[in-house]
Design an enzyme around this catalytic site. Structure first.
Site, PDB file in Angstrom:
ATOM      1  N   HIS A 306     -15.391  26.316  48.913  1.00 41.23           N
ATOM      2  CA  HIS A 306     -15.931  24.955  48.731  1.00 41.23           C
ATOM      3  C   HIS A 306     -15.818  24.572  47.249  1.00 41.23           C
ATOM      4  O   HIS A 306     -15.968  25.422  46.372  1.00 41.23           O
ATOM      5  CB  HIS A 306     -17.411  24.912  49.147  1.00 41.23           C
ATOM      6  CG  HIS A 306     -17.888  23.529  49.423  1.00 41.23           C
ATOM      7  ND1 HIS A 306     -18.299  22.689  48.425  1.00 41.23           N
ATOM      8  CD2 HIS A 306     -17.955  22.824  50.571  1.00 41.23           C
ATOM      9  CE1 HIS A 306     -18.656  21.531  48.953  1.00 41.23           C
ATOM     10  NE2 HIS A 306     -18.448  21.576  50.251  1.00 41.23           N
ATOM     11  N   ASP A 363     -17.889  23.973  57.975  1.00 42.47           N
ATOM     12  CA  ASP A 363     -16.932  23.916  59.095  1.00 42.47           C
ATOM     13  C   ASP A 363     -16.730  25.245  59.795  1.00 42.47           C
ATOM     14  O   ASP A 363     -16.090  25.293  60.845  1.00 42.47           O
ATOM     15  CB  ASP A 363     -15.574  23.398  58.568  1.00 42.47           C
ATOM     16  CG  ASP A 363     -15.679  21.948  58.156  1.00 42.47           C
ATOM     17  OD1 ASP A 363     -15.452  21.649  56.971  1.00 42.47           O
ATOM     18  OD2 ASP A 363     -16.039  21.131  59.011  1.00 42.47           O
TER      19      ASP A 363
END
Ligand code: SDX
Length: 439
Positions: A306, A363
């Site tokens: 991320h 996700d």
């Protein structure tokens, strides 16, 4: 006393103001840099650049913190609903019972889609990806719901906001039904937002859909976890497009397109495809881990890493628990969840992932939850888009209400050829030949 930073350019000293965010983050304000020094800054991907000051969402990537209007996302996932969280993001405060009732009635009143829009869905090729359809249909909403001049701008925005929140959910279910050649199921006034979506997706004249409150709760939690995330790629797209004073439908349509990317919201579909591949290969995850670590291989471990979180994404932690509880109730277990957990365990012990601060992100488990609920793979990112809608709307609204608001127009560093003359087409080949001969 105002804090400043000093920069020295060609022996001349300049001072730039510093500002401090409400959570103590310190920022150099470079809005006057070019005027003062003639210089601009370069920051590909904006990893070091704040585009705005915002009161909506706070993310601390080092401590794994995510708060909407100051409330930790874990508390909202536990106690709130998606509609209430949407109200909080858009209006800045949790609603009173009266405000929530009115908001719910408005969402219900705007839940139908103009009947003529069905023809649009029917004429998309069956191979069309639902995200491409959704962005087109959201843009088309402006044609079906044009601005009404008699209404004030405030009223216009309020109605457009509830229209989008309600109709995007209806359109997503409608496109699913039409693509399967099934009868469209209309929203019902007696169902809550998430229950209505599940019913519109899975009810049928020959097999009435039994609404399972645990799945309704799981879908609310899924959407709450996706509702906003400060200046991510798709939110930045909504702000940039919205900064040209285009209508909200067009700005949201741009956000949907950005979210579609596999490096962004498309990752939830890519994670399930990746984990299914491992399952097909008998559970051997070593080849994919090796590819993810290979600098010469563009493959990324989907659902990992991320830009902001350098620790566990707090949303992934909640999502993993919801996966466990929903799967326990529905099917006992899903081999893909077992593989995902195994992948996480191996990766989090591997020096490459540790050194690169790569952890599961939102996700990683979300696709497995959607699969358990029965959502088709190619609609996973559509579900993400429905969840992100209140975030996009609240960020857009904050930008247009900002007194310092202006059109977004980044600078660049030019590294192309210097000035040169136009060459008539008859003389061009000779030039390149002469250049080639020289090299
Ligand atoms: C979302 O921004 C948001 O807030 C997004 C989001 C939201 O709510 O809106 O949180 C939602 O988009 C989550 C992310 C979903 N995407 C994925 O899961 C795709 C896989 N992840 C990567 O593509 C990547 O981690 C990104 C895109 C998420 C972040 O990329 P960055 O910050 O640009 O980092 P990078 O690509 O420059 O990588 C830095 C290093 C590189 O290694 P080095 O060249 O420095 O040695 O980390 C490595 C990368 O190779 N790396 C990975 C990796 N992610 C980063 N290596 C293997 N697998 C990965 N997943």
């Amino acid at each position: 006393m105002e804090q400043t930073v000093k920069i020295v350019v060609d022996g001349k000293t300049f001072r730039l103001p510093m500002i401090t965010g409400s959570e103590g983050e310190r920022v150099i304000d470079i809005s006057g840099l070019r005027k003062e020094t003639g210089l601009v800054t370069l920051d590909p991907g904006f990893a070091n650049t704040a585009s705005c000051q915002s009161r909506i969402t706070f993310v601390d990537g080092e401590r794994g913190i995510l708060r909407y209007r100051g409330i930790p996302v874990e508390q909202l996932a536990k106690h709130s609903t998606f509609v209430e969280t949407a109200y909080l993001l858009i209006n800045g405060e949790l609603p009173t019972q009266k405000q929530l009732n009115r908001f719910s009635v408005l969402l219900n009143d705007h839940s139908l889609v103009h009947e003529d829009m069905q023809a649009f869905f029917q004429n998309f090729p069956r191979s069309a990806h639902p995200m491409g359809i959704l962005s087109s249909m959201v843009n088309a909403l402006r044609a079906f719901y044009p601005e009404i001049p008699e209404r004030s701008e405030e009223e216009e925005i309020d109605i457009t906001v509830t229209r989008l929140l309600s109709k995007v959910r209806t359109m997503a279910a409608m496109s699913y039904k039409i693509f399967r050649g099934h009868k469209v199921v209309y929203p019902r006034h007696d169902l809550t937002y998430a229950a209505n979506f599940l019913n519109m997706m899975f009810d049928s004249p020959v097999r009435p859909y039994d609404i399972d409150e645990d799945l309704v709760k799981a879908l609310n939690v899924f959407w709450i976890l996706h509702a906003d995330h400060e200046q991510n790629c798709s939110t930045a797209a909504v702000r940039v497009v919205g900064s040209a004073k285009v209508n909200l439908y067009a700005a949201i349509s741009a956000g949907i397109c950005a979210l579609w990317g596999p490096l962004h919201g498309g990752a939830n579909q890519a994670v399930v495809e990746m984990v299914s591949q491992i399952h097909k290969n008998g559970g051997d995850m070593a080849p994919l881990i090796a590819r993810a670590k290979d600098k010469n291989d563009p493959f990324r471990l989907m659902g990992f890493g991320h830009r902001v979180y350098k620790t566990y994404d707090p949303r992934a932690r909640v999502m993993k628990k919801v996966c466990d509880s929903v799967l326990c109730k529905l099917t006992g277990h899903d081999p893909l969840l077992d593989i995902a957990k195994g992948l996480e365990e191996v990766a989090l012990k591997d020096p490459y992932f540790i050194d690169h601060h790569l952890y599961p992100n939102v996700d990683f488990y979300s696709g497995i939850l959607l699969r358990a609920i029965g959502i088709p793979l190619n609609m996973f990112t559509v579900l993400f888009a429905i969840g992100r809608l209140p975030g996009w709307i609240s960020q857009w609204r904050e930008s247009i209400d900002d007194p310092g608001w202006k059109i977004d127009r980044p600078r660049q560093v030019y590294i192309g050829p210097g000035e040169r003359d136009y060459v008539p087409i008859k003389k061009r080949g000779r030039q390149t030949r002469r250049k080639d001969e020289k090299n």
